[in-house]
Scaffold this motif. Structure first.
Motif, PDB file in Angstrom:
ATOM      1  N   ASN A   1      -3.630   8.941   4.173  1.00 35.65           N
ATOM      2  CA  ASN A   1      -2.483   8.045   4.074  1.00 35.65           C
ATOM      3  C   ASN A   1      -1.362   8.631   4.924  1.00 35.65           C
ATOM      4  OD1 ASN A   1      -0.465   6.278   3.380  1.00 35.65           O
ATOM      5  ND2 ASN A   1      -0.169   7.097   1.318  1.00 35.65           N
TER       6      ASN A   1
ATOM      7  N   ASP B   1       2.244   9.439   3.808  1.00 36.86           N
ATOM      8  CA  ASP B   1       2.491  10.551   2.891  1.00 36.86           C
ATOM      9  C   ASP B   1       3.181  11.685   3.635  1.00 36.86           C
ATOM     10  OD1 ASP B   1       2.516  12.463   0.947  1.00 36.86           O
ATOM     11  OD2 ASP B   1       0.345  12.788   0.919  1.00 36.86           O
TER      12      ASP B   1
ATOM     13  N   ASN C   1      -4.146   1.528   9.299  1.00 42.28           N
ATOM     14  CA  ASN C   1      -4.901   0.595   8.455  1.00 42.28           C
ATOM     15  C   ASN C   1      -5.034  -0.792   9.072  1.00 42.28           C
ATOM     16  OD1 ASN C   1      -4.982   2.672   6.476  1.00 42.28           O
ATOM     17  ND2 ASN C   1      -2.997   2.000   5.677  1.00 42.28           N
TER      18      ASN C   1
END
Length: 526
Positions: free
Chosen positions: A205, A208, A451
């Motif tokens: 991710n 993060d 993503n």
């Protein structure tokens, strides 16, 4: 001077060393530098003289990035000695002419990019150890095969990138020694390397903040692949630094005297951080370029004059207004390389992408162009060059002046095909559509934002910037073009009152006559 006179016998070893140095184009420079910093009696250069030549005393008072490794200042203090340890190795009397040439060629000579990267990693690893920190790099004692093993952590890579940034900054400002300036945010490059090189990086991710301080290991082998594909110019930072320091010895013979002057903040990062093209992002893009475009974009990184930086800014939506017409009035007539940056938001995340065209924009109803690149700018950096399969590089189409039976899309696009563009921004600059690389045969495959799925993504446009990278002559040509267009526009708007000075010939009298007697027969005078 290190070079022998015509009456002296030149050894094969010296002849080979001079030949290799000449192949780099720096033999004359090296002769002058050696004559300045060498002892006229022993004809050798002391290690202390070279340490002063490569001394780097820099204080950074501010930093864009939220994560700051504490060991970085110490690393910079040992950069010069680490370069000497690997390239300029003296004997008991110092560094003679042949050793001096071989040291330069070993660092700055012609070699594969992978070898240059190994040199950079060795210098970095040695500097880290000298600073008292630890590193996962394993620097071999013998460099016969020029190999290096081990890994880097995200914090290590951040310091490596900052070290390269400082060397690039110093290369462009060689006359400044003790200075204070800021460090850029290059987290997009770190995240790019982590997602490409670390185990399980593709599933990370990237939003993060803890990734930069994590213990995820990036093996040197995979890091090599990432550098060669994404930032191939990174090893050049070391080469340019060594060359510029020796050049400075020639241009300033008092370079060995410790500089007591301290310049103020020579480049305030805050001055240009309100642009999409921040210094860190501009430097990231520059690491992919190998032409005059690189020098132009580096102005955003290292030029302290904000007005000079703004010279390359052609259009900014928050400044000039959103929309294709406002965009066109600012970029029309610029016939040179152009970098377009778009900031957008989707699914509660903001990201930025870019497109580099090697020619100016044209109002056409079809794709055009000969070359270009796409960029994922933030939060993860990625560089997608031409695939060589198609030439649908750019599409820029305004409203047609006349009737169109089948009107073409109005907006700006990069890659893909009509109706299935890789990147498409509507004429209002409000909506951005990004499609999967499967729709595009012009640019290489790869995600433009984290993503990104197979289905098209529609995002809201936040900001658009256009930067000209063609240099002063291209900008001057555009300024002349815009002045001509403005003059023509003013001439078309000007009403010649002399034409209507006679009441009998005026449009007003004709209209009044028609209203008073619309059936009157009017014959044309012959």
């Amino acid at each position: 001077m290190g070079a022998s006179s015509s009456t002296e016998q030149v050894s094969p070893e010296q002849r080979e060393a001079e030949s290799l140095a000449a192949s780099t184009g720096a033999l004359t420079l090296l002769e002058k530098a050696f004559s300045i910093i060498s002892d006229p009696v022993t004809k050798t250069v002391s290690i202390e003289s070279l340490k002063e030549c490569f001394k780097l005393s820099i204080d950074y008072s501010n930093c864009e990035a939220p994560f700051k490794p504490e060991s970085f200042p110490g690393l910079l203090n040992h950069l010069g000695p680490s370069i000497l340890d690997h390239f300029f190795i003296p004997d008991k009397d110092g560094l003679n002419w042949i050793s001096f040439l071989n040291g330069y060629t070993k660092c700055c000579g012609r070699m594969p990019t992978s070898n240059s990267l190994n040199n950079l990693l060795k210098v970095f690893g040695t500097a880290v150890v000298k600073s008292g920190a630890t590193t996962g790099l394993q620097v071999e004692s013998s460099d016969a095969e020029n190999k290096i093993n081990g890994y880097l952590l995200p914090a290590d890579l951040l310091m490596l990138l900052w070290m390269c940034w400082v060397m690039s900054w110093s290369s462009r400002n060689p006359q400044l020694f003790n200075v204070t300036f800021g460090l850029p945010d290059v987290n997009n490059l770190v995240l790019s390397a982590v997602t490409s090189s670390a185990e399980g990086g593709a599933e990370l991710n990237v939003w993060d903040d803890g990734i930069l301080g994590s213990d995820r290991q990036m093996p040197v082998g995979k890091l090599h692949v990432w550098v060669l594909k994404t930032v191939p110019n990174l090893p050049e930072c070391l080469v340019q630094f060594v060359h510029s320091r020796l050049s400075n010895c020639v241009s300033q013979q008092d370079v060995l005297q410790p500089s007591s002057s301290s310049t103020g903040d020579s480049h305030s990062l805050s001055q240009s951080n309100h642009y999409l093209l921040t210094p860190g992002r501009a430097w990231s893009v520059s690491l992919t370029l190998r032409s005059t475009m690189r020098d132009e974009i580096l102005k955003t990184c290292f030029t302290p004059d904000v007005d000079e930086v703004k010279e390359n800014l052609l259009y900014r939506s928050s400044l000039h207004g959103k929309g294709l017409s406002r965009f066109w009035s600012n970029v029309e007539g610029y016939n040179g390389p152009i970098l377009v940056l778009i900031s957008a938001t989707s699914e509660d995340h903001s990201w930025s992408i870019g497109a580099l065209t090697h020619q100016g924009f044209e109002n056409k109803d079809a794709f055009y162009g000969t070359s270009g690149s796409l960029y994922a700018i933030s939060p993860v950096f990625n560089h997608l060059t031409s695939s060589g399969k198609e030439n649908n590089f750019v599409y820029s189409h305004l409203h047609a002046t006349g009737y169109e039976a089948k009107p073409k899309p109005v907006g700006i696009a990069f890659g893909g095909s009509m109706g299935n563009e890789r990147i498409f921004m509507d004429e209002d600059f409000s909506k951005l559509t990004v499609r999967h690389h499967a729709y595009d045969k012009t640019y290489q495959s790869g995600a433009l934002f984290p993503n990104q799925g197979y289905l098209p993504t529609e995002a809201q446009v936040l900001e658009v910037e256009v930067w000209g990278l063609g240099g002063e002559k291209v900008k001057e040509a555009q300024n002349r073009f815009l002045k001509r267009e403005q003059l023509f526009t003013e001439q078309r708007r000007t009403v010649d009152l002399k034409t209507f000075s006679n009441w009998e010939d005026s449009p007003e009298k004709m209209m009044m006559d028609m209203v008073s007697n619309p059936n009157a027969v009017r014959r044309e005078e012959r």
